[in-house]
Design a protein around this motif. Structure first.
Motif, PDB file in Angstrom:
ATOM      1  N   ASP A 266      29.297  69.998  55.869  1.00 21.69           N
ATOM      2  CA  ASP A 266      29.752  69.186  57.004  1.00 21.69           C
ATOM      3  C   ASP A 266      31.219  69.343  57.376  1.00 21.69           C
ATOM      4  OD1 ASP A 266      30.810  67.870  54.769  1.00 21.69           O
ATOM      5  OD2 ASP A 266      30.623  65.901  55.696  1.00 21.69           O
ATOM      6  N   THR A 267      31.900  70.380  56.885  1.00 20.62           N
ATOM      7  CA  THR A 267      33.335  70.476  57.150  1.00 20.62           C
ATOM      8  C   THR A 267      33.638  70.567  58.641  1.00 20.62           C
ATOM      9  OG1 THR A 267      33.611  71.606  55.027  1.00 20.62           O
ATOM     10  CG2 THR A 267      35.448  71.725  56.580  1.00 20.62           C
ATOM     11  N   ILE A 268      32.888  71.409  59.349  1.00 23.15           N
ATOM     12  CA  ILE A 268      33.055  71.494  60.806  1.00 23.15           C
ATOM     13  C   ILE A 268      31.705  71.226  61.488  1.00 23.15           C
ATOM     14  CG2 ILE A 268      35.093  72.961  60.762  1.00 23.15           C
ATOM     15  CD1 ILE A 268      33.228  75.358  61.413  1.00 23.15           C
ATOM     16  N   ALA A 358      36.920  48.127  45.941  1.00 30.29           N
ATOM     17  CA  ALA A 358      37.546  49.390  45.529  1.00 30.29           C
ATOM     18  C   ALA A 358      38.493  49.873  46.623  1.00 30.29           C
ATOM     19  CB  ALA A 358      36.473  50.435  45.266  1.00 30.29           C
ATOM     20  N   LEU A 359      39.463  50.683  46.231  1.00 28.92           N
ATOM     21  CA  LEU A 359      40.331  51.315  47.220  1.00 28.92           C
ATOM     22  C   LEU A 359      39.588  52.448  47.915  1.00 28.92           C
ATOM     23  CD1 LEU A 359      43.776  51.696  45.379  1.00 28.92           C
ATOM     24  CD2 LEU A 359      43.092  49.939  47.027  1.00 28.92           C
ATOM     25  N   ASN A 360      39.898  52.647  49.175  1.00 26.62           N
ATOM     26  CA  ASN A 360      39.399  53.811  49.909  1.00 26.62           C
ATOM     27  C   ASN A 360      40.599  54.704  50.185  1.00 26.62           C
ATOM     28  OD1 ASN A 360      38.154  55.677  51.515  1.00 26.62           O
ATOM     29  ND2 ASN A 360      37.343  54.220  53.002  1.00 26.62           N
ATOM     30  N   ILE A 361      40.917  55.534  49.201  1.00 24.58           N
ATOM     31  CA  ILE A 361      42.077  56.415  49.307  1.00 24.58           C
ATOM     32  C   ILE A 361      41.625  57.869  49.237  1.00 24.58           C
ATOM     33  CG2 ILE A 361      43.742  54.754  48.393  1.00 24.58           C
ATOM     34  CD1 ILE A 361      43.528  56.116  45.675  1.00 24.58           C
ATOM     35  N   VAL A 362      42.353  58.713  49.967  1.00 24.64           N
ATOM     36  CA  VAL A 362      42.041  60.141  49.996  1.00 24.64           C
ATOM     37  C   VAL A 362      43.340  60.932  49.958  1.00 24.64           C
ATOM     38  CG1 VAL A 362      39.866  59.882  51.265  1.00 24.64           C
ATOM     39  CG2 VAL A 362      42.002  60.178  52.532  1.00 24.64           C
ATOM     40  N   MET A 363      43.205  62.208  49.620  1.00 24.87           N
ATOM     41  CA  MET A 363      44.301  63.157  49.744  1.00 24.87           C
ATOM     42  C   MET A 363      43.699  64.426  50.313  1.00 24.87           C
ATOM     43  SD  MET A 363      47.247  63.609  46.920  1.00 24.87           S
ATOM     44  CE  MET A 363      48.719  64.526  47.394  1.00 24.87           C
ATOM     45  N   LYS A 364      44.131  64.799  51.505  1.00 20.99           N
ATOM     46  CA  LYS A 364      43.487  65.881  52.238  1.00 20.99           C
ATOM     47  C   LYS A 364      44.471  66.997  52.557  1.00 20.99           C
ATOM     48  CE  LYS A 364      39.451  63.793  52.787  1.00 20.99           C
ATOM     49  NZ  LYS A 364      38.242  64.277  52.092  1.00 20.99           N
ATOM     50  N   THR A 365      43.950  68.208  52.672  1.00 21.90           N
ATOM     51  CA  THR A 365      44.748  69.340  53.133  1.00 21.90           C
ATOM     52  C   THR A 365      45.071  69.145  54.610  1.00 21.90           C
ATOM     53  OG1 THR A 365      43.122  70.578  51.845  1.00 21.90           O
ATOM     54  CG2 THR A 365      44.889  71.830  52.878  1.00 21.90           C
ATOM     55  N   THR A 366      46.350  69.188  54.952  1.00 20.51           N
ATOM     56  CA  THR A 366      46.741  69.023  56.355  1.00 20.51           C
ATOM     57  C   THR A 366      47.354  70.297  56.945  1.00 20.51           C
ATOM     58  OG1 THR A 366      48.754  67.933  55.516  1.00 20.51           O
ATOM     59  CG2 THR A 366      46.990  66.513  56.350  1.00 20.51           C
ATOM     60  N   PHE A 367      47.862  71.192  56.094  1.00 17.19           N
ATOM     61  CA  PHE A 367      48.366  72.488  56.557  1.00 17.19           C
ATOM     62  C   PHE A 367      47.959  73.567  55.567  1.00 17.19           C
ATOM     63  CE2 PHE A 367      51.389  69.452  58.352  1.00 17.19           C
ATOM     64  CZ  PHE A 367      51.456  69.868  59.671  1.00 17.19           C
ATOM     65  N   CYS A 368      47.690  74.754  56.076  1.00 18.30           N
ATOM     66  CA  CYS A 368      47.477  75.927  55.234  1.00 18.30           C
ATOM     67  C   CYS A 368      48.222  77.094  55.860  1.00 18.30           C
ATOM     68  CB  CYS A 368      45.979  76.246  55.098  1.00 18.30           C
ATOM     69  SG  CYS A 368      45.635  77.659  54.030  1.00 18.30           S
ATOM     70  N   ASN A 369      49.102  77.697  55.086  1.00 17.32           N
ATOM     71  CA  ASN A 369      49.937  78.798  55.568  1.00 17.32           C
ATOM     72  C   ASN A 369      50.727  78.393  56.815  1.00 17.32           C
ATOM     73  OD1 ASN A 369      48.940  80.397  53.497  1.00 17.32           O
ATOM     74  ND2 ASN A 369      47.277  81.199  54.747  1.00 17.32           N
ATOM     75  N   GLY A 370      51.175  77.138  56.828  1.00 17.79           N
ATOM     76  CA  GLY A 370      51.988  76.638  57.932  1.00 17.79           C
ATOM     77  C   GLY A 370      51.212  76.262  59.176  1.00 17.79           C
ATOM     78  N   GLN A 371      49.889  76.368  59.107  1.00 16.90           N
ATOM     79  CA  GLN A 371      49.047  76.092  60.272  1.00 16.90           C
ATOM     80  C   GLN A 371      48.227  74.835  60.041  1.00 16.90           C
ATOM     81  OE1 GLN A 371      47.125  79.322  62.527  1.00 16.90           O
ATOM     82  NE2 GLN A 371      45.159  78.516  61.841  1.00 16.90           N
ATOM     83  N   ASP A 372      48.019  74.054  61.099  1.00 15.73           N
ATOM     84  CA  ASP A 372      47.151  72.883  60.997  1.00 15.73           C
ATOM     85  C   ASP A 372      45.757  73.295  60.557  1.00 15.73           C
ATOM     86  OD1 ASP A 372      48.744  70.559  62.229  1.00 15.73           O
ATOM     87  OD2 ASP A 372      48.945  72.133  63.745  1.00 15.73           O
ATOM     88  N   VAL A 373      45.134  72.458  59.724  1.00 11.29           N
ATOM     89  CA  VAL A 373      43.722  72.607  59.394  1.00 11.29           C
ATOM     90  C   VAL A 373      43.082  71.225  59.528  1.00 11.29           C
ATOM     91  CG1 VAL A 373      43.993  74.597  57.865  1.00 11.29           C
ATOM     92  CG2 VAL A 373      44.181  72.286  56.912  1.00 11.29           C
ATOM     93  N   ALA A 374      41.773  71.216  59.750  1.00  5.19           N
ATOM     94  CA  ALA A 374      41.104  69.941  59.981  1.00  5.19           C
ATOM     95  C   ALA A 374      39.681  69.980  59.460  1.00  5.19           C
ATOM     96  CB  ALA A 374      41.106  69.590  61.466  1.00  5.19           C
ATOM     97  N   LYS A 375      39.226  68.820  59.031  1.00  5.05           N
ATOM     98  CA  LYS A 375      37.827  68.575  58.706  1.00  5.05           C
ATOM     99  C   LYS A 375      37.280  67.648  59.789  1.00  5.05           C
ATOM    100  CE  LYS A 375      35.371  65.438  55.631  1.00  5.05           C
ATOM    101  NZ  LYS A 375      35.578  64.442  54.570  1.00  5.05           N
ATOM    102  N   LEU A 376      36.124  68.022  60.343  1.00  7.49           N
ATOM    103  CA  LEU A 376      35.531  67.192  61.388  1.00  7.49           C
ATOM    104  C   LEU A 376      34.466  66.260  60.843  1.00  7.49           C
ATOM    105  CD1 LEU A 376      35.173  69.718  64.353  1.00  7.49           C
ATOM    106  CD2 LEU A 376      37.007  68.079  63.906  1.00  7.49           C
TER     107      LEU A 376
END
Length: 405
Positions: A266-268, A358-376
């Protein structure tokens, strides 16, 4: 000050090593930025909590793998000696962390550096944040008592076959109440491992926590996370991001062949994933993982896809891991009985079910090689990207592909 929370570098989810080996061999020069987010609007981290989180992360960064831990990793059939030798030298770097108090919740965390390093920080960071918060915000002894009471009931519900889960694993490290609580849960459910209780119809196969899997002699579980598809598919500036899944699956097969094969869909969006999950990949991968949207609709869609490829769905595993409890898992298992193999990864419900939310906390990748990345994802609200223009570009790329290919 609290006792040290992370005491072993094995205390992370297995998929960090699965992805880590492939990153080491194929993408060692990639860089990433990760961003912490607390989705609970009523939660605030005090300055004292933030200082303790900093202290715990410094203690984590002082850890090194010992030889027993490395030998355990070497015993996992898809882990190669070259990667184990790299881990013998590897160490976390506190210099990769930026920790502030200026976020809405009172805690901001970002990590930046090589993907090899920053990928490994996500799970220990979230585990530290959780435990610091619950120990400093509440009466921890009361929380632990409520946790134990609920854990005992859960265990009896499964052991007595009130809920028939089939095959299930514990996935709660990143959102656990505490190291103590997760260990209690895994130790208790390990009595249902591989048919030890002959009356129980459910099989507790293992845990994503590699340290606890080693300690209790159960199976470590985990393949890939969204970061794998995001970075391999969107981190190269020459790639069309609508083909992120193809790049991710191709790299995974180059690394593992038919081993270690549960693909995340489900990433994109799953519909876009299925465009790339054709006969070769659908044959090579042993199954697929659900992490968003309606699980029944998703499972039926996957079964129809396998059938269209003349693949027997009963030879493939549908792994469900999205906000499950035993009631939901049992209903899913019942629905797909005789249609496909089903397994469950159950996290917060096992590792952090107490008399407070419970807490709803995340840590997500926001840049890769200086470029924006996203999960949809397959539903709104689970993605995280700092640049809405990039999200719009990604959605338009996917739409163009879906409409014209």
């Amino acid at each position: 000050m609290l006792e040290q929370i992370i005491t072993s570098l094995l205390e992370t989810d297995l998929y960090k090593f699965s992805m880590g080996q492939a990153i080491y061999h194929q993408f060692p020069s990639y860089t990433t930025t990760w961003t912490f987010k607390c989705r609970n609007k009523d939660v605030h981290f005090t300055d004292e909590m933030v200082e303790e989180i900093k202290r715990q992360l410094r203690l984590y960064c002082d850890l090194r793998f010992n030889e027993d831990e490395l030998e355990y990793l070497r015993s996992i059939k898809w882990i190669q000696n070259s990667y184990v030798d790299f881990l013998r030298l590897w160490q976390p770097r506190f210099e990769d962390f930026t920790i502030t108090t200026d976020a809405e919740c009172g805690l901001g965390i970002e990590t930046s550096g090589t993907w090899l390093n920053t990928s490994m920080y996500e799970i220990p960071t979230l585990a530290i944040v959780n435990e610091v918060y619950f120990r400093m915000q509440y009466d921890y002894d009361d929380l632990l008592e409520s946790f134990k009471e609920r854990l005992d009931k859960k265990f009896e519900d499964v052991r007595s076959n009130r809920y028939n889960l089939g095959t299930f694993s514990e996935f709660g490290l990143r959102r656990r109440l505490s190291r103590q609580a997760q260990e209690l849960a895994v130790e208790k459910f390990s009595h249902l491992h591989d048919g030890k209780d002959t009356q129980c119809k459910s099989n507790f196969i293992g845990t994503s926590n590699v340290y606890l899997a080693m300690k209790f002699g159960i199976t470590p579980v985990g393949t890939m996370a969204h970061e794998w598809i995001m970075c391999t598919g969107q981190g190269n500036h020459k790639h069309n991001p609508a083909y992120s899944n193809w790049y991710a699956l191709d790299a995974w097969v180059r690394e593992y062949g038919v081993l270690n094969g549960i693909a995340l869909t489900d990433t994109i969006t799953t519909d876009c994933f299925l465009r790339d999950f054709q006969l070769t990949y659908a044959t090579l991968f042993s199954g697929v993982r659900h992490d968003s949207a309606d699980p029944i609709e998703w499972g039926e869609k996957m079964i129809e896809h396998y059938k269209a490829l003349d693949i027997d769905p009963m030879t493939k595993t549908l792994l469900f891991s999205d906000s499950l409890n035993f009631e939901k898992a049992a209903a899913i298992a019942d629905h797909f009985k005789g249609k496909a193999k089903v397994a469950f990864g159950i996290g917060t419900y096992i590792a952090n079910d107490t008399n407070v939310p419970a807490l709803n906390i995340v840590m997500k990748t926001t840049f890769c090689n200086g470029q924006d990345v996203a999960k949809l994802s397959d539903v709104d609200g689970k993605g995280m990207c700092k640049n809405p223009e990039y999200v719009d570009y990604l959605k338009r790329s996917i739409k163009w592909r879906m409409d014209h290919e």
